[in-house]
Enzyme design. Structure first.
Site, PDB file in Angstrom:
ATOM      1  N   LYS A   1      24.192  24.049  80.088  1.00  0.00           N
ATOM      2  CA  LYS A   1      22.752  23.835  80.223  1.00  0.00           C
ATOM      3  C   LYS A   1      22.320  23.825  81.683  1.00  0.00           C
ATOM      4  CE  LYS A   1      22.422  21.571  75.840  1.00  0.00           C
ATOM      5  NZ  LYS A   1      21.887  20.510  75.009  1.00  0.00           N
TER       6      LYS A   1
ATOM      7  N   GLU B   1      17.351  14.819  82.210  1.00  0.00           N
ATOM      8  CA  GLU B   1      16.095  15.552  82.122  1.00  0.00           C
ATOM      9  C   GLU B   1      14.949  14.576  81.933  1.00  0.00           C
ATOM     10  OE1 GLU B   1      17.029  19.699  79.838  1.00  0.00           O
ATOM     11  OE2 GLU B   1      15.710  18.278  78.856  1.00  0.00           O
TER      12      GLU B   1
ATOM     13  N   ARG C   1      24.624  31.765  69.918  1.00  0.00           N
ATOM     14  CA  ARG C   1      25.273  31.881  68.607  1.00  0.00           C
ATOM     15  C   ARG C   1      24.202  32.021  67.538  1.00  0.00           C
ATOM     16  NH1 ARG C   1      23.447  26.767  67.019  1.00  0.00           N
ATOM     17  NH2 ARG C   1      23.623  25.232  68.671  1.00  0.00           N
TER      18      ARG C   1
ATOM     19  N   HIS D   1      17.788  13.979  67.133  1.00  0.00           N
ATOM     20  CA  HIS D   1      18.045  15.336  67.620  1.00  0.00           C
ATOM     21  C   HIS D   1      18.813  16.201  66.649  1.00  0.00           C
ATOM     22  CE1 HIS D   1      16.289  13.880  71.228  1.00  0.00           C
ATOM     23  NE2 HIS D   1      17.102  12.859  71.165  1.00  0.00           N
TER      24      HIS D   1
END
Lengths: 504, 166
Positions: free
Chosen positions: A118, A202, A294, A237
């Site tokens: 990431k 983040e 993917r 999540h």
């Protein structure tokens, strides 16, 4: 590159079955692999060949690169499809496949490296002028650095695994006091799930929508997008409900999102199917979140609105074929919704609910698709994720797709393990959901209001429970039935078992 | 046959008289005529006054779970005679101790408390990893940790005692 004729599917559960279906439709023979507890799994029965690759823990079976390559060679497969999870985003695995002369059905290792981490992806996004969520670019070196950075960007912050996905290794931190334990849990989950404990921070966008863009890229450099999916209905999540298109995205925004996704894919040298995820704030600003290199769990909603089979495309691209259509040929028609049926008890703290499925009647009927990895009598093992099946429906518009999903969920019966079905039904009935007022905070708002029952059918429940007890006592009083003959399929060898007969 | 069915803390006396595939069920004196088909897979078809119900029934840890009409009920069913024996002579009740048991098989990845720690409701006690998720098990009420029977790395089965709080 020659057309593929035999593919090893390095996965289990519903996605292995999904990939095998596509292979069969394209005339490609399939090779399944299974751990010792997965001998009776559906994917083993759906394959042309199946080989045992080790004990139950994924690290000793589904994640064993050397064993997988060995089986692929022994079985004469030219390619390996990784599904999602396990080794799907492992660049080292892709390189090992190439070194062994095997085609990896997915992007090249260089593209995975460019966006798979990431932190690397955030750097790349900045280069091609795609805005990312504010935060650190490089993995954090220490808890002290985390504390300092968190103070800079301001709480709440999100702790994320650099190689994460599916919500693993991810923790929301509202205040500094929670930071240390969040870092510990995120690192623990990240190293267990991805073999790498790197994490970064983040800024949290409050009440965002999660909107992602499906892309397809061939080896000749054509990159197109297949529109967006909205996946705002998540719990911790983990996505629960996904749809395509998004009620928040109009044609102009779709074009901007799609262009940004294609720019990123091109910059990464991407080939095959991929997904670019964005967080979208209330003012329709979108921020690049990560790229998933993917096939996604929720890929079927895109398939239903575009009419394009993504796994077919993956296999064709991996076989060296160019894309047979251009951006202008891609049209979205109607609305598709997916609901994830997980073996979890939503009224018991959402704890996983492994066990034997004693009764199963999947939904069917017009425009209903059941992508399942289970069957009646199957025992859900405790070693893998909780996803049992994905229920996907199509409707001419969002409202009719919601009605169809509500109908299909009411039809879908699973007995023996607790599932998310009752919650999915409540989501379909929720006024905010129906109005399209979605955000990733949706489940946080809804979860505390969830009650197992409102007492509408209390008497029926008592009747059914007591009759079950009467039935049990009656059966216990009967003489035992003669033992059934040992079914001969149980006597087959564990490894190297091959199905008898042919399948059309 | 007479039973006591307990649901949401309330007990009901239920009498069942089977009659050729049909059942006459009396719940607290109200009579229900039921045409029931009880399949071994736990998916029951019930016809009551012409209305069709499908109930999913399974038994877990002695509790009968019934899913019907989008609602989930947990019902405790015992034969009436047994219920009377069990509840007569009332065994003390009011256990102050809380015992945290493993709700599912898995691996303990973290133990957040030690013997002697004071905890309040909602405090994390143990983290158990199962089916790829870390699940935090929390205290149901306030108390002092009397026993910790597991350590990080331990593999546990459902019902194993993890922590005792007094």
């Amino acid at each position: 590159m020659p057309r593929l004729t035999k593919v090893l599917v390095a996965n289990r559960g519903e996605i292995a079955v999904r990939v095998m279906r596509a292979c069969r439709e394209l005339g490609i023979a399939t090779v399944a692999v299974f751990s010792e507890v997965d001998r009776e799994a559906l994917h083993v029965q759906e394959a042309d060949e199946a080989y045992c690759i080790g004990p139950a823990p994924a690290a000793e079976s589904y994640l064993r690169i050397d064993t997988l390559i060995g089986v692929a060679r022994q079985a004469g497969a030219q390619a390996i499809h990784p599904g999602y999870g396990f080794l799907a985003e492992n660049a080292g695995f892709v390189e090992t496949c190439a070194a062994a002369g095997l085609v990896f059905v997915g992007p090249p290792a260089s593209a995975i490296r460019a966006v798979g981490s990431k932190t690397a992806a955030r750097r790349l996004a900045r280069e091609v002028d795609v805005a990312a969520v504010p935060g650190t670019i490089d993995p954090l070196k220490s808890d002290d650095e985390a504390r300092r950075v968190a103070r800079e960007i301001g709480y709440p912050v999100m702790v994320k695994a650099a190689l994460g996905g599916g919500g693993k290794g991810m923790r929301l931190v509202r205040a500094e006091a929670e930071l240390e334990s969040a870092l510990r849990m995120a690192r623990g989950e990240a190293s267990a799930a991805f073999g790498d404990a790197s994490i970064y921070l983040e800024r949290v966008i409050e009440q965002p929508r999660h909107i992602e863009v499906q892309i397809l890229a061939d080896a000749a450099g054509h990159v197109i997008h297949l529109g967006e999916r909205e996946c705002s209905i998540q719990r911790r999540h983990q996505k629960l409900v996904e749809e395509s298109p998004s009620s928040f995205v109009d044609a102009a925004m779709r074009e901007r999102l799609g262009a940004a996704a294609c720019r990123l894919a091109r910059a990464a040298g991407y080939v095959n199917a991929g997904t670019v995820e964005f967080l979208v704030d209330a003012d329709r600003n979108f921020y690049f979140l990560e790229m998933n290199t993917r096939l996604q769990v929720e890929h079927p909603v895109t398939e239903l609105v575009t009419g394009i089979d993504l796994v077919h495309q993956q296999l064709r691209i991996a076989g060296g074929e160019p894309l047979a259509f251009a951006q202008a040929d891609v049209r979205q028609r109607g609305w598709a919704i997916e609901a994830r049926i997980n073996a979890e008890d939503p009224f018991g703290g959402w704890l996983p609910s492994p066990g034997t499925i004693t009764g199963l009647r999947p939904a069917a009927g017009p425009w209903v698709r059941d992508d399942s990895g289970v069957y009646e009598g199957y025992t859900v093992p405790r070693f893998y994720d909780t996803l049992l099946a994905k229920l996907i429906v199509w409707g001419a518009d969002r409202a009719s797709a919601i009605e169809r999903m509500a109908r299909a969920l009411a039809e879908y019966r699973i007995v023996g393990v607790r599932t998310t079905i009752p919650v999915l039904e409540r989501i379909m009935a929720d006024a905010e959901f129906r109005a399209g007022h979605l955000s990733t905070a949706f489940m946080d708002r809804m979860a505390p209001t969830l009650q197992a029952a409102e007492g509408r059918h209390e008497s029926i429940a008592i009747v059914a429970a007591v009759l079950a007890e009467v039935d049990r006592l009656t059966r216990a009083a009967l003489p035992p039935a003669a033992p059934a003959e040992a079914p001969e399929w149980r006597l087959g060898a564990t490894a190297g078992w091959q199905r008898a007969g042919w399948r059309r | 046959m007479k039973f006591v069915a307990t649901l949401g803390g309330q007990s009901h006396v239920v009498e069942v008289a089977p009659d050729h595939g049909r059942y006459r069920v009396t719940i607290d004196e109200r009579v229900w005529e039921i045409d029931a088909r009880l399949r071994g897979d736990g998916i029951y078809s019930l016809l009551i006054d012409g209305r069709s119900y499908v109930a999913d029934v399974s038994v877990q840890d002695g509790v009968t779970l019934v899913d019907v009409g989008g609602e989930s009920y947990a019902v405790q069913v015992e034969e009436q005679a047994r219920h009377i024996i069990r509840t007569r002579g009332g065994a003390g009740g009011g256990h102050a101790a809380q015992t945290l048991t493993a709700p599912l098989p898995g691996k303990i990845t973290h133990v957040a408390v030690a013997v002697g720690d004071a905890v309040k409701a909602g405090d994390p006690l143990v983290v158990i990893e199962a089916m790829k998720m870390e699940n935090e098990l929390r205290a149901k009420g306030a108390g002092t940790v009397a026993e910790v029977r597991v350590a990080a790395g331990a593999t546990v089965n459902p019902g194993d005692v993890l922590v005792v709080i007094e």
